[in-house]
Design a protein around this motif. Structure first.
Motif, PDB file in Angstrom:
ATOM      1  N   LYS A 236      38.114  43.010  51.877  1.00  0.00           N
ATOM      2  CA  LYS A 236      38.120  42.703  50.615  1.00  0.00           C
ATOM      3  C   LYS A 236      38.148  43.565  49.448  1.00  0.00           C
ATOM      4  O   LYS A 236      38.656  43.582  48.259  1.00  0.00           O
ATOM      5  N   ASP A 237      37.056  44.414  49.649  1.00  0.00           N
ATOM      6  CA  ASP A 237      36.817  45.606  48.482  1.00  0.00           C
ATOM      7  C   ASP A 237      37.841  46.441  48.343  1.00  0.00           C
ATOM      8  O   ASP A 237      38.404  46.724  47.033  1.00  0.00           O
TER       9      ASP A 237
ATOM     10  N   GLU B  79      40.638  44.228  46.637  1.00  0.00           N
ATOM     11  CA  GLU B  79      40.497  44.059  45.097  1.00  0.00           C
ATOM     12  C   GLU B  79      40.607  45.638  44.386  1.00  0.00           C
ATOM     13  O   GLU B  79      41.067  45.526  43.237  1.00  0.00           O
TER      14      GLU B  79
ATOM     15  N   GLN C  43      43.522  45.811  41.444  1.00  0.00           N
ATOM     16  CA  GLN C  43      43.054  46.116  40.124  1.00  0.00           C
ATOM     17  C   GLN C  43      43.710  47.642  39.732  1.00  0.00           C
ATOM     18  O   GLN C  43      44.121  47.667  38.527  1.00  0.00           O
TER      19      GLN C  43
ATOM     20  N   HIS D 255      48.198  41.286  48.187  1.00  0.00           N
ATOM     21  CA  HIS D 255      47.307  41.657  49.481  1.00  0.00           C
ATOM     22  C   HIS D 255      47.777  40.570  50.540  1.00  0.00           C
ATOM     23  O   HIS D 255      47.673  39.353  50.554  1.00  0.00           O
TER      24      HIS D 255
END
Length: 421
Positions: free
Chosen positions: A353-354, A357, A361, A370
């Motif tokens: 997930k990191d 993100e 971004q 995603h």
């Protein structure tokens, strides 16, 4: 018609469209929809004459050596004309954004201010090949109260001429000013060049087609441009990606319809994933008839991959050809996309997930995904209904452009004698 004989066709028709724009602005939604429905009915009634004109385009294309794939995109038959007419009916069913109240507020001095959507004015559409774009563009522009000047490609000249003639005949039976729909019949490049300089007549130009067409418009226009289309799209398969998901997304992004701007051109693969699972993805791609071009590390794992070049990374293939590059980190993938991407659509496949993100971004593009194929960058798939194109710029509109993107805004201020001190 005397104006058309004394000045250029381009300027004369732009002037006619400009003159019709104020009348378009006064139409109600019901009146616009009535015209669109009349246009749809007329297309069905005039199928024979439209297909006769289309046959002339196809014959000229064969004589000029046009490929069968391009001829297929150009060809019209009853089912395709019915689908085009149905597209107009779907535009009728979409909400009319013109007049929407976006904001309202009062100032301390008693002024009441409202911000509403209004038509852009006169839109110049420059596009290639498929005659369905002629009807789509006309319908979207007219629904939003804009006059439109269409300039299609020479390959579809006879088809477009007859289609626009049919649409204008239908419009003439409604409250819509018929001069709001114009088509440039001059197929010389000079007609495009002239459109690009019609400041004061055209409010915006929208190019839709290949990279060379779009770049010509962007580089040479003095009229404002909404840049669309060119798509060098990437999918990055991260080290934690599910191999079956990655294969499914990669095949869809490349092979579901490779000729469109949201198809993938380069697959970036984390080295850890590549060591264990690259062949799961590449075997699925080869089964879908995709030719692979790989970096040196890729070719060590995929023996039949051709060598990729620097120019390949900067190429929009629109074909069953895919670059594959192995990278050692997310940051390396981001750097590659920043260098070669066209700010269209980019995807990361990952369970981290990191990393997801950070990718969402950091990537500068109109659409960032995603665990989803880039093929979804589309007005219909986003729930917008029809679209005029996919904007890759940042001003005014970005991404799939539905009806609201063909509007501007206007402030109306009401008061009781306020003056500024």
């Amino acid at each position: 018609m005397s104006e058309v004989n004394t000045i250029s066709e381009v300027r004369a028709k732009a002037q006619l469209a400009k003159g019709a724009a104020s009348g378009m602005n006064r139409l109600t939604t019901a009146q616009k929809n009535e015209a669109l429905l009349a246009m749809a009915d007329a297309l069905l009634q005039e199928q024979a004459s439209i297909m006769e004109a289309n046959a002339r385009d196809l014959q000229r294309g064969r004589e000029n050596g046009t490929s069968e794939s391009l001829l297929d995109r150009l060809a019209l038959n009853s089912s395709r004309i019915e689908a085009i007419a149905e597209g107009l009916r779907q535009i009728v069913d979409l909400p009319d954004p013109v007049g929407d109240l976006l904001e309202t507020f009062d100032r301390p001095n008693g002024m009441h201010i409202e911000k509403r959507r209004v038509p852009l004015g006169v839109i110049g559409m420059i596009y290639e090949a498929r005659p369905n774009v002629t009807v789509d563009a006309a319908g979207l522009c007219l629904k939003t109260g804009n006059a439109v000047v269409l300039r299609g490609g020479s390959a579809a000249l006879d088809s477009n001429r007859r289609i626009v003639g049919v649409l204008r005949e239908a419009i003439a039976r409604t409250a819509m000013p018929v001069e709001a729909l114009q088509m440039i019949e001059d197929s010389n490049r000079s007609s495009v060049d002239e459109m690009l300089k019609l400041n004061g007549l055209l409010d915006v130009v929208i190019p839709r087609g290949g990279a060379s067409l779009i770049q010509n418009v962007v580089q040479n226009a003095t009229v404002p441009v909404i840049e669309t289309g060119a798509g060098i799209c990437h999918t990055f398969v991260d080290e934690s990606a599910n191999a079956e998901m990655a294969a499914r997304i990669a095949v869809n992004a490349k092979a579901q319809r490779p000729s469109v701007c949201n198809s993938m051109e380069t697959l970036l693969v984390h080295s850890s994933f590549a060591a264990n699972s690259l062949t799961v993805v590449t075997d699925a791609l080869k089964a879908a008839n995709v030719e692979l071009r790989g970096c040196d590390r890729t070719r060590q794992l995929i023996a039949d991959a051709k060598a990729v070049t620097e120019q390949d990374y900067a190429t929009e293939y629109n074909d069953y050809i895919l670059n594959v590059r192995i990278v050692d980190s997310l940051n390396e993938a981001l750097a590659h996309i920043a260098r070669y991407g066209t700010m269209h659509s980019e995807c990361i496949v990952t369970e981290n997930k990191d990393h997801a993100e950070q990718f969402l971004q950091d990537i500068d593009a109109a659409a960032v995904y995603h665990n989803v194929s880039t093929r979804f960058t589309d007005g219909f798939e986003f729930g917008f209904g029809a679209e005029i194109g996919i904007s890759t710029q940042k001003l005014h509109a970005r991404g799939p452009m539905g009806l609201p993107a063909l509007t501007s805004t206007k402030y109306t201020i009401r008061g009781n004698g306020q003056v500024r001190g």
